[in-house]
Motif scaffolding. Sequence first.
Motif, mmCIF file in Angstrom:
data_model
loop_
_atom_site.group_PDB
_atom_site.id
_atom_site.type_symbol
_atom_site.label_atom_id
_atom_site.label_comp_id
_atom_site.label_asym_id
_atom_site.label_seq_id
_atom_site.Cartn_x
_atom_site.Cartn_y
_atom_site.Cartn_z
ATOM 1 N N GLY A 1 8.934 39.738 28.484
ATOM 2 C CA GLY A 1 8.744 41.149 28.163
ATOM 3 C C GLY A 1 9.966 41.897 27.678
ATOM 4 O O GLY A 1 10.117 43.090 27.955
ATOM 5 N N HIS A 2 10.849 41.233 26.937
ATOM 6 C CA HIS A 2 12.069 41.881 26.467
ATOM 7 C C HIS A 2 11.884 42.686 25.180
ATOM 8 O O HIS A 2 12.816 43.378 24.754
ATOM 9 C CB HIS A 2 13.159 40.832 26.237
ATOM 10 C CG HIS A 2 13.722 40.273 27.504
ATOM 11 N ND1 HIS A 2 14.569 40.983 28.331
ATOM 12 C CD2 HIS A 2 13.545 39.058 28.092
ATOM 13 C CE1 HIS A 2 14.905 40.240 29.372
ATOM 14 N NE2 HIS A 2 14.306 39.060 29.255
ATOM 15 N N PHE A 3 10.697 42.602 24.557
ATOM 16 C CA PHE A 3 10.519 43.239 23.255
ATOM 17 C C PHE A 3 9.369 44.242 23.232
ATOM 18 O O PHE A 3 8.450 44.181 24.045
ATOM 19 C CB PHE A 3 10.259 42.180 22.174
ATOM 20 C CG PHE A 3 11.371 41.197 22.021
ATOM 21 C CD1 PHE A 3 12.470 41.490 21.237
ATOM 22 C CD2 PHE A 3 11.322 39.973 22.683
ATOM 23 C CE1 PHE A 3 13.508 40.587 21.103
ATOM 24 C CE2 PHE A 3 12.351 39.050 22.548
ATOM 25 C CZ PHE A 3 13.451 39.362 21.758
ATOM 26 N N THR A 4 9.459 45.142 22.262
ATOM 27 C CA THR A 4 8.344 46.050 21.997
ATOM 28 C C THR A 4 7.909 45.840 20.555
ATOM 29 O O THR A 4 8.720 45.498 19.685
ATOM 30 C CB THR A 4 8.739 47.522 22.188
ATOM 31 O OG1 THR A 4 9.729 47.883 21.213
ATOM 32 C CG2 THR A 4 9.255 47.776 23.589
ATOM 33 N N LEU A 5 6.621 46.023 20.317
ATOM 34 C CA LEU A 5 6.044 45.912 18.983
ATOM 35 C C LEU A 5 5.360 47.236 18.680
ATOM 36 O O LEU A 5 4.432 47.628 19.392
ATOM 37 C CB LEU A 5 5.046 44.757 18.927
ATOM 38 C CG LEU A 5 4.362 44.518 17.584
ATOM 39 C CD1 LEU A 5 5.339 43.864 16.610
ATOM 40 C CD2 LEU A 5 3.131 43.634 17.747
ATOM 41 N N ASN A 6 5.858 47.929 17.682
ATOM 42 C CA ASN A 6 5.335 49.263 17.349
ATOM 43 C C ASN A 6 5.360 50.192 18.552
ATOM 44 O O ASN A 6 4.434 50.973 18.792
ATOM 45 C CB ASN A 6 3.913 49.146 16.794
ATOM 46 C CG ASN A 6 3.849 48.265 15.555
ATOM 47 O OD1 ASN A 6 4.777 48.254 14.741
ATOM 48 N ND2 ASN A 6 2.772 47.508 15.405
ATOM 49 N N GLY A 7 6.428 50.062 19.344
ATOM 50 C CA GLY A 7 6.631 50.948 20.486
ATOM 51 C C GLY A 7 5.942 50.523 21.768
ATOM 52 O O GLY A 7 6.105 51.174 22.798
ATOM 53 N N LYS B 1 5.065 47.390 24.676
ATOM 54 C CA LYS B 1 5.533 46.120 25.206
ATOM 55 C C LYS B 1 4.600 44.997 24.758
ATOM 56 O O LYS B 1 3.382 45.130 24.763
ATOM 57 C CB LYS B 1 5.562 46.180 26.740
ATOM 58 C CG LYS B 1 5.956 44.854 27.388
ATOM 59 C CD LYS B 1 5.895 44.957 28.905
ATOM 60 C CE LYS B 1 6.103 43.594 29.551
ATOM 61 N NZ LYS B 1 6.005 43.673 31.041
ATOM 62 N N VAL B 2 5.188 43.875 24.366
ATOM 63 C CA VAL B 2 4.406 42.710 23.959
ATOM 64 C C VAL B 2 5.000 41.475 24.625
ATOM 65 O O VAL B 2 6.214 41.298 24.654
ATOM 66 C CB VAL B 2 4.392 42.551 22.425
ATOM 67 C CG1 VAL B 2 5.792 42.392 21.872
ATOM 68 C CG2 VAL B 2 3.542 41.364 22.003
ATOM 69 N N THR C 1 11.597 45.552 18.324
ATOM 70 C CA THR C 1 12.926 45.836 18.865
ATOM 71 C C THR C 1 12.962 45.446 20.335
ATOM 72 O O THR C 1 11.926 45.143 20.941
ATOM 73 C CB THR C 1 13.286 47.318 18.702
ATOM 74 O OG1 THR C 1 14.668 47.501 19.031
ATOM 75 C CG2 THR C 1 12.438 48.204 19.612
ATOM 76 N N PHE C 2 14.155 45.447 20.893
ATOM 77 C CA PHE C 2 14.310 45.150 22.310
ATOM 78 C C PHE C 2 13.914 46.369 23.152
ATOM 79 O O PHE C 2 14.057 47.516 22.699
ATOM 80 C CB PHE C 2 15.774 44.815 22.645
ATOM 81 C CG PHE C 2 16.224 43.453 22.199
ATOM 82 C CD1 PHE C 2 15.930 42.337 22.960
ATOM 83 C CD2 PHE C 2 16.934 43.294 21.027
ATOM 84 C CE1 PHE C 2 16.349 41.081 22.561
ATOM 85 C CE2 PHE C 2 17.362 42.045 20.615
ATOM 86 C CZ PHE C 2 17.061 40.933 21.389
ATOM 87 N N LYS C 3 13.442 46.112 24.348
ATOM 88 C CA LYS C 3 13.259 47.209 25.290
ATOM 89 C C LYS C 3 14.639 47.781 25.604
ATOM 90 O O LYS C 3 15.644 47.061 25.553
ATOM 91 C CB LYS C 3 12.586 46.693 26.566
ATOM 92 C CG LYS C 3 11.127 46.309 26.398
ATOM 93 C CD LYS C 3 10.573 45.700 27.667
ATOM 94 C CE LYS C 3 10.678 46.646 28.847
ATOM 95 N NZ LYS C 3 10.128 46.051 30.086
ATOM 96 N N GLU C 4 14.696 49.046 25.908
ATOM 97 C CA GLU C 4 15.979 49.713 26.158
ATOM 98 C C GLU C 4 16.786 48.990 27.231
ATOM 99 O O GLU C 4 17.994 48.764 27.077
ATOM 100 C CB GLU C 4 15.728 51.162 26.580
ATOM 101 C CG GLU C 4 16.974 52.024 26.564
ATOM 102 C CD GLU C 4 17.563 52.178 25.164
ATOM 103 O OE1 GLU C 4 18.803 52.186 25.051
ATOM 104 O OE2 GLU C 4 16.778 52.288 24.198
ATOM 105 N N LYS C 5 16.132 48.615 28.315
ATOM 106 C CA LYS C 5 16.821 47.944 29.415
ATOM 107 C C LYS C 5 17.336 46.582 28.983
ATOM 108 O O LYS C 5 18.443 46.171 29.356
ATOM 109 C CB LYS C 5 15.869 47.797 30.610
ATOM 110 C CG LYS C 5 16.514 47.186 31.840
ATOM 111 C CD LYS C 5 15.531 47.116 32.999
ATOM 112 C CE LYS C 5 16.168 46.500 34.236
ATOM 113 N NZ LYS C 5 15.217 46.426 35.372
#
Length: 206
Positions: free
Chosen positions: A121-127, A129-130, A144-148
């Motif tokens: 769960g390190h990434f987001t797709l179109n805002g 989590k994916v 993009t990566f999650k902020e954390k």
Amino acid sequence: MAKYTGAVCRLCRREKEKLYLKGDRCYTNKCAVKRNPPGQHGQANKKLSEYGLQLREKQKARRYYGVLESQFEKYFEMANKMKGITGENLLTILESRLDNVIYRLGFAMSRPEARQLVRHGHFTLNGKKVDIPSYLVKPGDVITFKEKSRSSEKIKAILDANESKVIPKWLDLNKATAEAKVIALADREDIDLPIEEHLIVELYSK
């Protein structure tokens, strides 16, 4: 077919070429294929039959992308129903897997590592989590990566190591923000893997 859990270097030796399954290790003298070239230890290079060549090409493609047999067959069926050349369609589908896109962007050192990072769960797709490595991206998708995750020392090390990596023209990456956008789907000329896709088509056409 069950997930392969053995030493991945054996897969490279089986295909007699590097599959780049262990990231930066594959580019060093520690690479098993470089240290012990296939065909050593008395193993003769047997001439493969037409079927054998087709099967090996399919297995090589599966192993490059880390796809199970049932998944691969599903992708072939999808490719066969699409307009255009079936073999090229198949490679385009495989390239559009999220784990492959993560690897192509330099967000991971290898496709296996990319799958692991997506599952965690390190990434987001179109805002959003994916966590599905097999998700097929579309033009316009933003990754993009999650902020954390972006502040993780491991992620920083990966991004630093891949700073000079060439990004495929069908992807756009803002290295300052580690935000990427899928501009288009990959064409055959964009795919640098030594796969003879026509052999795979011939195999499934029997």
